[in-house]
Design an enzyme around this catalytic site. Structure first.
Site, mmCIF file in Angstrom:
data_model
loop_
_atom_site.group_PDB
_atom_site.id
_atom_site.type_symbol
_atom_site.label_atom_id
_atom_site.label_comp_id
_atom_site.label_asym_id
_atom_site.label_seq_id
_atom_site.Cartn_x
_atom_site.Cartn_y
_atom_site.Cartn_z
ATOM 1 N N SER A 572 0.845 -1.189 0.000
ATOM 2 C CA SER A 572 0.000 0.000 0.000
ATOM 3 C C SER A 572 0.883 1.244 0.000
ATOM 4 O O SER A 572 1.700 1.415 -0.903
ATOM 5 C CB SER A 572 -0.950 -0.039 1.199
ATOM 6 O OG SER A 572 -1.965 0.926 1.078
ATOM 7 N N HIS A 690 -7.867 -5.242 -0.810
ATOM 8 C CA HIS A 690 -6.768 -4.596 -0.105
ATOM 9 C C HIS A 690 -6.665 -5.039 1.349
ATOM 10 O O HIS A 690 -5.595 -4.999 1.939
ATOM 11 C CB HIS A 690 -6.985 -3.073 -0.153
ATOM 12 C CG HIS A 690 -5.742 -2.278 0.059
ATOM 13 N ND1 HIS A 690 -4.858 -2.000 -0.957
ATOM 14 C CD2 HIS A 690 -5.233 -1.679 1.166
ATOM 15 C CE1 HIS A 690 -3.867 -1.266 -0.490
ATOM 16 N NE2 HIS A 690 -4.060 -1.064 0.805
#
Length: 717
Positions: A572, A690
């Protein structure tokens, strides 16, 4: 020029003119996942990864060991509602944690929400849950395929019957139940359960491309059509605003907060629901608005308004006032800012047995390591000597610190460190004793490793800290490395997220095999408070990368590792970190794992939730901020003929936060530019996003990344 991938992607002669500067973008076509060229290219990457990974040794052994190290399962902090106890738990081998309830502390657990029972395929996740004040009903949110869309449902806790929902567009929604409910429409006698929550406006009511934004706070009565819910708060705010909502224990005071995107600042208001306007049209009074600081507020059982803030206190402070006079001018510091430690959380113990001596407990981190202090509730004064501190099981991280909503003399918290899976402990405020409340349900044999926290100077002289984990027998008697070894350096450095000690199967498996694993506390996190965060955001972002390079150089100079044995890993925002590292200092690193990354920092705002992050990074629409972004944007720093490190990108097709296009574009650019022999690979995964994932997927991903890094750095797994 070498191209070890053997895959060639079409390069467009596309150049944008931005603020008077040409910005090439040869792989823009890879932004479109539905483009036939993108699909063909992605299939080629799948084949390339399959061929490359087949030669990595130790896959079966490390996969099995990771499964063992994750085999302890999970036991969550208890959430009390009267005599009922709610908690999360994952048994050894279970794919997802399950939400259980006990009707009394002595009764057996029974399942309330089991994601695998809902979806045996394992792609459904439980994102959030909140029982009502009475423990009779449960609001919970599910997502499918990694989308994090969080569809809201309400069930009866006793029977499991679905009472309401599904309610869509509830991503990132808090739920605050109203004690006793509200009168049903058209009657003053009958009452129905009700709650405040956050939901996006319907797509047809917002501009195209902004469907993920435009949240509002709503009032919902159980059984009513959500389209008729009362809009309570949020009109006129920036479309990217995230809202919080909470009620006092007695239901009188409603507190709402608003933050634009991920900004390290927010506004907070309070409303007295007994005043005219009531629940449907509350009259809000500002607690703190228009200030460059963060605020959390709640009205305690003692009737005081507690404000947790970094206003004029980058390491945090706790203030109190009367809720009828909530502005900062009326605040009195209960716990002032500490010179070194960062205030993290607090709770109050004020049950009948402590009525004459209620306690305030506070959790802190000192250089990322947790502490708990004990204070007088009225004055905030810390108790002297040993009674002012809570003895913890080790040097690690505390989470939770949850008390009973109705008050009491006990609270619960989690504890973990580098060799200890999270355990739940009970703290008795009467005796000060800490006792184990719940251990992970399984057992695990943890290798004999040692973790040290070391210091090193960054490029500008700033002292940065780093946790380094190694097998004990590979260190000298003073804790120094006996010889350089394969090493993974991990970092994040953004959004005020601290890197604190915690149990990690990946770290343990790597160290057990003879490697070194280092986690750097870079600027951009909050290990040293909000100033530490802001020193690594916006125009100061290069500090984060400099801290990371300096960590690598220190590990090499101190003989922990060598350039040919040093790998870096991040996901990320941490993916941006390692993307910047490999393009700024390719000669310093041997291998890279770059997961779910941001990499095209000129166009990142146009995809996923990117527009909510320009408060952290800056916006390419602004000339000055464009300059910051272009200076480090990994995609734009690739140069032909450079010997780049071996790189593995890992992406997830269901990712609605960071679009996989970033990894596709940089992967193609590096494969084209690679001047050395090291592979550039991309690993795709479907039906996952995610955030949360099943256990087997977690093991598979970690197995692939570890064996890749081991193969590149020479570690025998």
């Amino acid at each position: 020029m070498p191209n070890p991938s053997g895959v060639s992607a079409e390069r467009l002669d596309l150049v944008d003119e931005l603020h008077g500067q040409p910005v090439p973008d040869p792989y823009r076509w890879l932004e479109d996942a539905s483009d036939e060229r993108t699909q063909k290219w992605s299939q080629q990457q799948d084949e390339l990864f399959a061929a490359g990974s087949a030669d990595w040794p130790g896959r079966e052994r490390i996969g099995a060991r990771l499964g063992e190290l994750m085999g302890a399962g999970v036991a969550g902090v208890p959430i009390w509602r009267g005599r009922r106890v709610f908690s999360m738990r994952r048994e050894p081998g279970q794919e997802h944690s399950v939400l259980y309830v006990q009707d009394s502390p002595d009764s057996d657990r029974r399942v309330l929400v089991d994601p695998m029972a809902i979806d045996p395929g394992g792609t459904t996740t439980l994102d959030a849950w909140q029982p009502d004040r009475e423990g009779a009903r449960l609001a919970y949110q599910l997502s499918e395929g990694g989308t994090e869309e969080s569809v809201l449902r309400i069930i009866d806790v006793t029977t499991g019957e679905l009472l309401d929902g599904p309610i869509d567009r509830a991503r990132y929604s808090p739920v605050s139940w109203i004690p006793g409910g509200l009168p049903a429409p058209g009657t003053a006698q009958e009452r129905v359960p009700a709650f405040f929550y956050v939901r996006r406006l319907p797509a047809q009511e917002v501009p195209a491309g902004e469907e993920q934004y435009h949240r509002r706070i709503w009032l919902h009565r159980l059984g009513s059509d959500p389209s008729t819910d009362v809009r309570v708060f949020g009109d006129g705010h920036d479309p990217r605003t995230y809202f919080g909502v909470g009620l006092s224990r007695d239901g009188r005071w409603l507190i709402v907060s608003a933050a634009v995107g991920t900004a390290p600042r927010n506004d907070v208001w309070i409303a007295d629901l007994t005043a005219p306007g009531g629940h449907e049209a509350p009259q809000f009074t500002p607690i703190a608005t228009g200030l460059d600081a963060q605020f959390g507020a709640h009205v305690g059982r003692d009737g005081r308004l507690y404000v947790f803030t970094d206003l004029d206190a980058p390491r945090g402070r706790l203030a109190v006032t009367d809720p009828s006079t909530p502005s900062p001018a009326n605040w009195r510091d209960l716990i002032p800012q500490h010179d070194e430690a960062v205030l993290q959380n607090y709770t109050v113990l004020d049950g009948e047995q402590l009525i004459d001596n209620p306690l305030l407990l506070a959790t802190w981190t000192r250089h990322a390591v947790s502490e708990i202090s004990v204070h007088d509730l009225d004055s905030g004064s810390r108790y002297p000597g040993p009674s002012g501190s809570v003895e913890l099981p080790g040097v690690g991280t505390v989470g939770g610190l949850v008390a009973r909503p109705e008050g009491g003399h006990e609270c619960w918290f989690t504890y973990t460190d580098h060799v200890t899976p999270p355990h739940v402990y009970r703290l008795d405020g009467l005796t000060g004793r800490v006792e184990l409340f719940a251990a992970p349900p399984g057992t695990v044999e943890v290798p004999k490793v040692v973790t040290r926290q070391i210091e090193y100077p960054s490029a500008d002289g700033t002292i940065v800290r780093m946790f380094v984990t190694s097998r004990a027998d590979l260190l000298s008697g003073t804790g120094e490395p006996l010889s350089p070894r394969p090493t993974i350096l991990y970092g994040y450095g953004g959004f005020g997220v601290p890197m604190t000690p915690g149990y990690s199967s990946t770290i343990l498996a790597w160290a057990e095999a003879g490697g070194v694993y280092a986690v750097a506390n870079l600027r951009g996190g909050s290990e040293e408070g909000e100033d530490w965060h802001r020193a690594g955001m916006l125009g100061h972002k290069q500090n984060v990368f400099d801290d990371f390079h300096a960590a690598a150089e220190h590990l090499i100079s101190q003989q922990w590792t060598s350039t040919s044995q040093l790998a870096i890993s991040g996901g990320s925002n941490g993916g941006l970190l390692v993307g910047a590292a490999l393009t700024q200092r390719p000669e310093l690193y041997r291998a890279v794992v770059c997961s779910a990354p941001l990499l095209d920092m000129i166009r990142y705002e146009k995809f996923g939730l990117g527009a909510t992050w320009n408060v952290e990074y800056g916006s390419a629409d602004d000339a000055e901020q464009f300059g910051w972004l272009l200076a480090y944007s990994p995609y734009h720093r690739v140069k032909e003929g450079v010997d780049y490190p071996a790189t593995l990108f890992t992406v997830f097709d269901g990712d609605t936060r960071v679009d996989p296009l970033h990894a596709r574009k940089l992967c193609a650019a590096l494969q084209h530019a690679q001047g050395g022999e090291h592979p550039i690979l991309l690993r795709r995964e479907k039906d996952v996003g995610h955030g949360a994932r099943s256990l087997s997927r977690t093991i598979a991903l970690s197995t692939d990344t570890m064996t890749f890094l081991a193969a590149q750095t020479g570690l025998e797994l």
